[in-house]
Motif scaffolding. Sequence first.
Motif, PDB file in Angstrom:
ATOM      1  N   ARG A  56      64.152  -8.147  50.381  1.00 53.55           N
ATOM      2  CA  ARG A  56      63.960  -9.585  50.156  1.00 53.55           C
ATOM      3  C   ARG A  56      63.957 -10.367  51.457  1.00 53.55           C
ATOM      4  O   ARG A  56      63.176 -11.295  51.636  1.00 53.55           O
ATOM      5  CB  ARG A  56      65.020 -10.127  49.210  1.00 53.55           C
TER       6      ARG A  56
ATOM      7  N   ALA B 146      60.694  -9.732  53.256  1.00 50.36           N
ATOM      8  CA  ALA B 146      59.616 -10.371  52.490  1.00 50.36           C
ATOM      9  C   ALA B 146      59.593 -11.880  52.756  1.00 50.36           C
ATOM     10  O   ALA B 146      58.532 -12.456  52.994  1.00 50.36           O
ATOM     11  CB  ALA B 146      59.779 -10.087  51.004  1.00 50.36           C
TER      12      ALA B 146
ATOM     13  N   ALA C  23      55.443 -10.943  49.031  1.00 49.98           N
ATOM     14  CA  ALA C  23      56.195 -10.659  47.812  1.00 49.98           C
ATOM     15  C   ALA C  23      57.165  -9.511  48.105  1.00 49.98           C
ATOM     16  O   ALA C  23      56.859  -8.606  48.883  1.00 49.98           O
ATOM     17  CB  ALA C  23      55.244 -10.267  46.681  1.00 49.98           C
TER      18      ALA C  23
ATOM     19  N   ASN D 117      57.910  -7.078  46.271  1.00 48.85           N
ATOM     20  CA  ASN D 117      57.317  -5.798  45.858  1.00 48.85           C
ATOM     21  C   ASN D 117      56.440  -5.201  46.953  1.00 48.85           C
ATOM     22  O   ASN D 117      56.322  -3.980  47.057  1.00 48.85           O
ATOM     23  CB  ASN D 117      56.506  -5.960  44.575  1.00 48.85           C
ATOM     24  N   THR D 118      55.820  -6.040  47.773  1.00 48.00           N
ATOM     25  CA  THR D 118      54.979  -5.553  48.869  1.00 48.00           C
ATOM     26  C   THR D 118      55.829  -4.841  49.909  1.00 48.00           C
ATOM     27  O   THR D 118      55.507  -3.733  50.346  1.00 48.00           O
ATOM     28  CB  THR D 118      54.210  -6.732  49.505  1.00 48.00           C
TER      29      THR D 118
END
Length: 127
Positions: free
Chosen positions: A42, A45, A51, A53-54
């Motif tokens: 996090r 990111a 994101a 998830n990336t």
Amino acid sequence: MSLKVTVTGDSPEAPYEQVRAQIADQARSGALPVGYKLPTVRGLAEELGLAANTVAKAYRALESDGVIETRGRNGTFVAAAGEAAEREAASAASAYAGRVHRLGLDHAAALAAVEDALRAAYGTDRP
């Protein structure tokens, strides 16, 4: 020393691949030493404007490649990548040798296939 990652929208590479490649390069060059603690998924990111998830996808790929290791709640750290990468390469080479033998390719044809694949992967005229 600190992690330096930049993601550009005009790159032909996907953002997760840009993150993965830059961390891998820094770990393998020694710019990020073994044991260096990486930012949380996090945190990185947010810093990069991506994101979660990336970044998580990049971290999963790096862990699969043996470049980083996750130690539960303690965080994610740069692993001794050279040894893991060499072991994985040796395993892949052994599997490839067995496969081309079963296919009936001779030594020269097997090497030519590897050289073609390396040229394609590295984008050069030489393996």
